[in-house]
Structure formats: structure tokens, C-alpha cells
Design a protein around this motif. Structure first.
Motif, PDB file in Angstrom:
ATOM      1  N   THR A 238     -22.808  -5.725 -32.207  1.00 27.27           N
ATOM      2  CA  THR A 238     -24.192  -6.589 -32.609  1.00 27.27           C
ATOM      3  C   THR A 238     -24.911  -7.303 -31.748  1.00 27.27           C
ATOM      4  O   THR A 238     -25.920  -8.060 -31.436  1.00 27.27           O
ATOM      5  CB  THR A 238     -23.848  -8.138 -33.583  1.00 27.27           C
ATOM      6  N   THR A 239     -24.635  -7.185 -30.554  1.00 27.46           N
ATOM      7  CA  THR A 239     -24.656  -7.532 -28.930  1.00 27.46           C
ATOM      8  C   THR A 239     -24.707  -6.282 -28.336  1.00 27.46           C
ATOM      9  O   THR A 239     -24.113  -4.804 -28.381  1.00 27.46           O
ATOM     10  CB  THR A 239     -23.998  -8.751 -28.457  1.00 27.46           C
ATOM     11  N   ALA A 240     -26.039  -6.774 -27.288  1.00 26.78           N
ATOM     12  CA  ALA A 240     -25.718  -5.327 -26.390  1.00 26.78           C
ATOM     13  C   ALA A 240     -24.562  -5.097 -25.281  1.00 26.78           C
ATOM     14  O   ALA A 240     -24.536  -4.001 -25.104  1.00 26.78           O
ATOM     15  CB  ALA A 240     -26.828  -5.308 -25.286  1.00 26.78           C
ATOM     16  N   ASP A 241     -23.537  -5.970 -25.078  1.00 31.63           N
ATOM     17  CA  ASP A 241     -22.507  -5.785 -24.254  1.00 31.63           C
ATOM     18  C   ASP A 241     -21.357  -5.559 -24.724  1.00 31.63           C
ATOM     19  O   ASP A 241     -20.826  -4.069 -24.808  1.00 31.63           O
ATOM     20  CB  ASP A 241     -22.219  -7.198 -23.808  1.00 31.63           C
ATOM     21  N   GLY A 242     -21.320  -5.782 -25.999  1.00 28.45           N
ATOM     22  CA  GLY A 242     -20.350  -5.132 -26.925  1.00 28.45           C
ATOM     23  C   GLY A 242     -20.921  -3.688 -27.297  1.00 28.45           C
ATOM     24  O   GLY A 242     -20.282  -3.110 -27.333  1.00 28.45           O
TER      25      GLY A 242
ATOM     26  N   TYR B  20     -25.623   0.412 -33.364  1.00 31.23           N
ATOM     27  CA  TYR B  20     -25.737  -1.207 -34.066  1.00 31.23           C
ATOM     28  C   TYR B  20     -26.601  -1.540 -35.732  1.00 31.23           C
ATOM     29  O   TYR B  20     -27.182  -0.083 -35.579  1.00 31.23           O
ATOM     30  CB  TYR B  20     -26.880  -2.002 -33.115  1.00 31.23           C
ATOM     31  N   PRO B  21     -25.109  -2.694 -36.218  1.00 28.07           N
ATOM     32  CA  PRO B  21     -24.924  -3.627 -35.837  1.00 28.07           C
ATOM     33  C   PRO B  21     -23.510  -3.495 -36.922  1.00 28.07           C
ATOM     34  O   PRO B  21     -22.475  -3.530 -36.121  1.00 28.07           O
ATOM     35  CB  PRO B  21     -25.989  -4.551 -36.748  1.00 28.07           C
TER      36      PRO B  21
ATOM     37  N   HIS C 226     -31.160  -2.593 -19.364  1.00 25.42           N
ATOM     38  CA  HIS C 226     -30.392  -3.061 -20.489  1.00 25.42           C
ATOM     39  C   HIS C 226     -31.523  -3.956 -21.027  1.00 25.42           C
ATOM     40  O   HIS C 226     -31.417  -4.132 -22.214  1.00 25.42           O
ATOM     41  CB  HIS C 226     -29.258  -4.713 -19.556  1.00 25.42           C
TER      42      HIS C 226
ATOM     43  N   ILE D  24     -32.374  -4.168 -29.789  1.00 28.43           N
ATOM     44  CA  ILE D  24     -31.626  -4.941 -30.804  1.00 28.43           C
ATOM     45  C   ILE D  24     -32.459  -5.205 -31.049  1.00 28.43           C
ATOM     46  O   ILE D  24     -32.336  -6.228 -32.155  1.00 28.43           O
ATOM     47  CB  ILE D  24     -30.466  -5.123 -30.010  1.00 28.43           C
TER      48      ILE D  24
ATOM     49  N   ASP E 296     -32.243  -4.507 -24.876  1.00 25.50           N
ATOM     50  CA  ASP E 296     -32.111  -5.564 -25.510  1.00 25.50           C
ATOM     51  C   ASP E 296     -33.306  -5.693 -26.347  1.00 25.50           C
ATOM     52  O   ASP E 296     -33.070  -6.321 -27.665  1.00 25.50           O
ATOM     53  CB  ASP E 296     -31.998  -6.833 -24.685  1.00 25.50           C
TER      54      ASP E 296
END
Length: 398
Positions: free
Chosen positions: A362-366, A357-358, A242, A249, A246
């Protein structure tokens, strides 16, 4: 650029740590050493001065013994010329030969009148008592260091007894007192001794500090490795996964780049555990970790998320086509045959899910959710196409 910044930050942190460690150890040592030197040296000089004052008081009283008497108008000197000769012997004991003329002696009555002085014109004058120390009037010798330089200038005050009680005070001015100067030299030598000992201690502490720093850094690396890496495979664990995702991204957001994520789940892992036990399963997981290491490139991060679930983070990937190429490499490397001691063998492959991504999130969890859903869709689709016997033997293909 990120690695360079991390390296610079690490070096700065190391320098700050070394400085703080040195200050925390060396500075107290220096301060304590200086305080000890000051206490010891000052005590030695004070002791020498007090001893000198007592000795001079004894000599003064020997010289003036029987030369001062108490009359109807107070104490007075019997024979000034005779006292002059006696003072000559006193001076010879106080200073080195050739410097006798620089010493002066003055004897004052308690009312401040001069009973005797090496400066003859002062005899009979009233100079007052403001310069007399109260301790001298109580019968205690005293001394003042007028100048600690070279020569060392001293003033000694000695109580003078007449008929068994203090009736006057003698003031002896010694412009060059070699005894006190010698005590100060000893104190200076003590300073060099303390300074040399402190320097030796500091020099000895430098490698100790460096070794301690190395131990702290090694312990930090070990602790971080335990906290951030999987114990069985040595790959990055879920926590580091994680963190690195992060970071990737965040870097992609700054440079308008893409990040690829591949989620992997082994097909047939349960059959390995059921057939060969957990030891066989652990050996397989280590083989998978080695295969991931061979399939990934330098900037790609392979992670074990737990059980038979793995992931690969690909920072700064060009497009989806490059991400598919990474998935193909991983799939080929993870097509494994596992042999057992009884001659049986099982084939293990992996189901892969991809996310970009993207484009996909657009998020790590997504991004993780998209890759997870994709992976389980692939796994479900494969299981649905396989006959029951194949499922039981965990014989899986593309």
C-alpha cells in the motif's frame, strides 16, 4: 484530470510570473520617470517664476525711482498722478495688450501704510504687514502662484529701495501672467515627452519580458530535464521514478484504482561490457530505452534507475492479468541480440519482477520492495537452471 489541473496551474503560474516581472520592471521605470518629470518640471517652473519676480522687481523700482522719498514722518509718494502714468508703462510690459486694467499695484511702507495703489481709495490706509513675505523685507523679490489654471494668476512682491535701502514693498497682482503660463505649458510638454519616452520604453520592455520569460521557462525545462531524466537514455531517472510512482499511488487512492510496477534487470549486460567495453554497454542501454518506449503505452512511464536496472510504472491498471500482459510485452521487446565487429554476438534478455497496488503493498516503498524481490527471485531461478557455459556466455532465455 491530473494533466488538466497541472496545465491550468502552469498557465496561472506563467500569468503570475509575467505580471510580477512587468511590475518589477515597468512600475519602477514609471515611478522614476514621474519623479524625474516632477523634479525637472517643477524646477523649470520655479526658475521661470523666480526670474519673472526678479524682472518685475527691477521694473517696479525703475517706475518708482525718484517718486518715493523719505520725509520726517517716513516714506511718501511725491506725485501720484505721475506714478499712475509710469505704472501704465510697467503694466504694458507685464501683460498682453488689452488686459492692463486687470493688473493692480500697491506699495506699502514697512509699517503697513499704503504709499501708493492703483486703487486710489487705498492710499494712506494702514493695511498692516501680515501679507508681506519676510524675504521681501530682507530685500529679496518673491512670488506666489495664486491659480495655476487658465488664466494663471500671480502675486509678485518686490522690495522698493529709497536712498539705497529697502523702505517699502510693492505688491503687484497679475491675473493673467502669460510668461509663467508659458513655463507651465513647457512643463506640460515635458510631461508628454516623458510620458512618450516611458511608453516607448514599456513597449520595448514587453518583448524583452516575453523573451526573458521564454528563456526562464526553457532554462527551467532544461534544468528539470537534467534533474529528472537520465542523461544517457533520456528516460525518467530514479528521482522522477519515485515522484511518478507516488503520484500514481495518490491518484489510485482517490479513485480506488490499481497501480502496476514492473522492475527490470538486464541478463547478460556484464558480458556486453566485458566484450565490447563501456561504449557497447551504453549503446545497449539506449537500445533498451528505445525498446521500452515501443513496449509501453501512453500512460505508462519507463524509467532507468541506474546501471542496467529499469522500471515501468503503470497507473490505473485494471488487474494483475493486465500487468502480466505488460510484462510479456516488455520481455519480448527486451530479447536482444548484440553483434560485435569481430563477428561475435551475445543475447541479452531481462528478468522482470511485478507488484500491484494495493494487492501487494500500500506504499511506494513497499511496492518497490515486492517487485525487487520478485525480480531477483526470477533472476536467481534462471541462473540456477543454466549450465556453466551458458552463464559464462550470458545466453539467457525465458
Amino acid at each position: 484530470m491530473g494533466r488538466s489541473g497541472d496545465s491550468t496551474s502552469s498557465r496561472l503560474s506563467t500569468i503570475v510570473f509575467v505580471v510580477r516581472l512587468a511590475l518589477s520592471i515597468v512600475l519602477p521605470v514609471v515611478l522614476i520617470g514621474a519623479a524625474l518629470w516632477w523634479l525637472v518640471a517643477d524646477d523649470r517652473v520655479d526658475a521661470a517664476v523666480d526670474q519673472r519676480a526678479a524682472e518685475i522687481a527691477r521694473l517696479v523700482n525703475v517706475v518708482l525711482d525718484g517718486e518715493l522719498v523719505t520725509g520726517s514722518d517716513g516714506p511718501r509718494a511725491l506725485d501720484v498722478t505721475r506714478i499712475d502714468r509710469a505704472v501704465g508703462s510697467l503694466v504694458a510690459e507685464v501683460v498682453a495688450p488689452g488686459e492692463a486694467s486687470t493688473v493692480t499695484l500697491r506699495v506699502l511702507a514697512l509699517d503697513g501704510s499704503v504709499l501708493y495703489s492703483t486703487t486710489e481709495s487705498e492710499i494712506g490706509e494702514i493695511l498692516g504687514v501680515d501679507q508681506l513675505h519676510a524675504s521681501v523685507l530682507r530685500g529679496v523679490p518673491s512670488a506666489d502662484v495664486v491659480d495655476r489654471g487658465r488664466p494663471t494668476e500671480m502675486l509678485y512682491w518686490a522690495p522698493v529701495a529709497i536712498d539705497g535701502s529697502t523702505a517699502a514693498a510693492a505688491r503687484l497682482h497679475v491675473p493673467d501672467d502669460r510668461v509663467v503660463a508659458g513655463a507651465m505649458d513647457d512643463a506640460g510638454d515635458l510631461l508628454y515627452l516623458f510620458g512618450g519616452a516611458l511608453l516607448a520604453l514599456v513597449i520595448a520592455l514587453v518583448p524583452l519580458c516575453w523573451w526573458s520569460l521564454g528563456e526562464v521557462r526553457r532554462q527551467f525545462r532544461r534544468t528539470r530535464q537534467l534533474a529528472m531524466n537520465d542523461n544517457l537514455t533520456g528516460l525518467a531517472n530514479r528521482t522522477q521514478f519515485h515522484e511518478r510512482l507516488d503520484e500514481a499511488i495518490a491518484g489510485a487512492m482517490r479513485s480506488d484504482a490499481r497501480v502496476g510496477l514492473v522492475m527490470l534487470d538486464l541478463d547478460g549486460f556484464k558480458a556486453i561490457n566485458d566484450t565490447g567495453g563501456h561504449a557497447a554497454g551504453d549503446r545497449l542501454l539506449r537500445r533498451v530505452a528505445a525498446a521500452l518506449g515501443e513496449a509501453t503505452r501512453r500512460n505508462e512511464i519507463a524509467c532507468r534507475l541506474g546501471g542496467d536496472e529499469f522500471a515501468v510504472v503503470a497507473p490505473r491498471i485494471a488487474d494483475r492479468e493486465e500487468l502480466r500482459g505488460l510484462a510479456d510485452r516488455l520481455h519480448d521487446q527486451l530479447d536482444l541480440d548484440v553483434a560485435f565487429s569481430d563477428g561475435r554476438s551475445l543475447r541479452v534478455t531481462a528478468s522482470l519482477g511485478l507488484a500491484l497496488y494495493p494487492d501487494d503493498a500500500t506504499t511506494a516503498d513497499g511496492l518497490v520492495n515486492v517487485a525487487d524481490v520478485s525480480m531477483y527471485n526470477v533472476k536467481s531461478a534462471r541462473k540456477a537452471k543454466l549450465p556453466k557455459s551458458a552463464k559464462q556466455r550470458a545466453i539467457l532465455g525465458r
